[in-house]
Scaffold this active site. Structure first.
Site, mmCIF file in Angstrom:
data_model
loop_
_atom_site.group_PDB
_atom_site.id
_atom_site.type_symbol
_atom_site.label_atom_id
_atom_site.label_comp_id
_atom_site.label_asym_id
_atom_site.label_seq_id
_atom_site.Cartn_x
_atom_site.Cartn_y
_atom_site.Cartn_z
ATOM 1 N N GLU A 23 42.322 39.137 51.254
ATOM 2 C CA GLU A 23 41.256 39.086 50.267
ATOM 3 C C GLU A 23 41.250 37.699 49.642
ATOM 4 O OE1 GLU A 23 41.161 42.242 47.375
ATOM 5 O OE2 GLU A 23 41.276 43.798 48.911
ATOM 6 N N HIS A 83 35.778 38.657 44.675
ATOM 7 C CA HIS A 83 36.832 38.832 45.664
ATOM 8 C C HIS A 83 36.234 39.501 46.893
ATOM 9 C CE1 HIS A 83 37.143 42.883 43.867
ATOM 10 N NE2 HIS A 83 37.787 43.262 44.962
ATOM 11 N N HIS A 85 36.576 42.246 50.290
ATOM 12 C CA HIS A 85 37.147 43.438 50.912
ATOM 13 C C HIS A 85 36.961 43.259 52.421
ATOM 14 C CE1 HIS A 85 36.632 46.373 47.237
ATOM 15 N NE2 HIS A 85 37.585 45.478 47.043
ATOM 16 N N ASP A 96 40.723 48.176 41.815
ATOM 17 C CA ASP A 96 39.826 47.254 41.109
ATOM 18 C C ASP A 96 39.420 47.841 39.761
ATOM 19 O OD1 ASP A 96 39.849 45.508 43.306
ATOM 20 O OD2 ASP A 96 37.979 46.310 44.124
#
Length: 138
Positions: A23, A83, A85, A96
């Site tokens: 990530e 971010h 995935h 999260d």
């Protein structure tokens, strides 16, 4: 709604592709408009210092503080974080959600399979829940 300029969107997508299988993460700077829309003017990539970067992200606190100071010096606000995935959907995972600490900021999430950008805001007035928001461009 969060407005991500095309060049910023492409930069984040490229970082996500290059970071795969880990990530990637970063901070978004910009401004809030009177209608509640946030407009991104800058993005600051950060190192993912999580112990398991393939399934989690964590921004180093010292690096984050330095970015916050840069934003303040530029007259920008922290409008959100991003971010990726690499193997998951473009929505907040349970982790999260549990780690969200910035109310009313956008959490932009890039999914690589399929390639999609989603964005969510963590709202304190809705019992600390994430609400999906629209991602727009210039």
């Amino acid at each position: 709604m969060i407005v991500l300029p095309a060049d910023t969107r492409e930069t984040i997508l490229e970082r996500a592709r290059e970071g795969d299988p880990d990530e990637i993460c970063g901070v978004l700077g910009g401004e809030y408009e009177p209608d509640g829309k946030s407009r991104v003017h800058s993005q600051y990539p950060t190192e993912n210092v999580a112990e398991t970067p393939r399934t989690r992200y964590e921004i180093d606190p010292e690096e984050q503080l330095a970015i916050f100071e840069r934003l303040e010096n530029r007259g920008e606000e922290i409008v959100g974080f991003y971010h990726s995935h690499p193997r998951g959907p473009p929505r907040p995972s349970a982790t999260d959600e549990a780690q969200a600490t910035w109310p009313d900021r956008s959490y932009v999430i890039v999914s690589l399979e399929p390639l999609v950008i989603g964005s969510w805001r963590w709202r304190t007035e809705s019992d600390g829940q994430f609400e999906r928001e629209r991602v727009g461009g210039d």
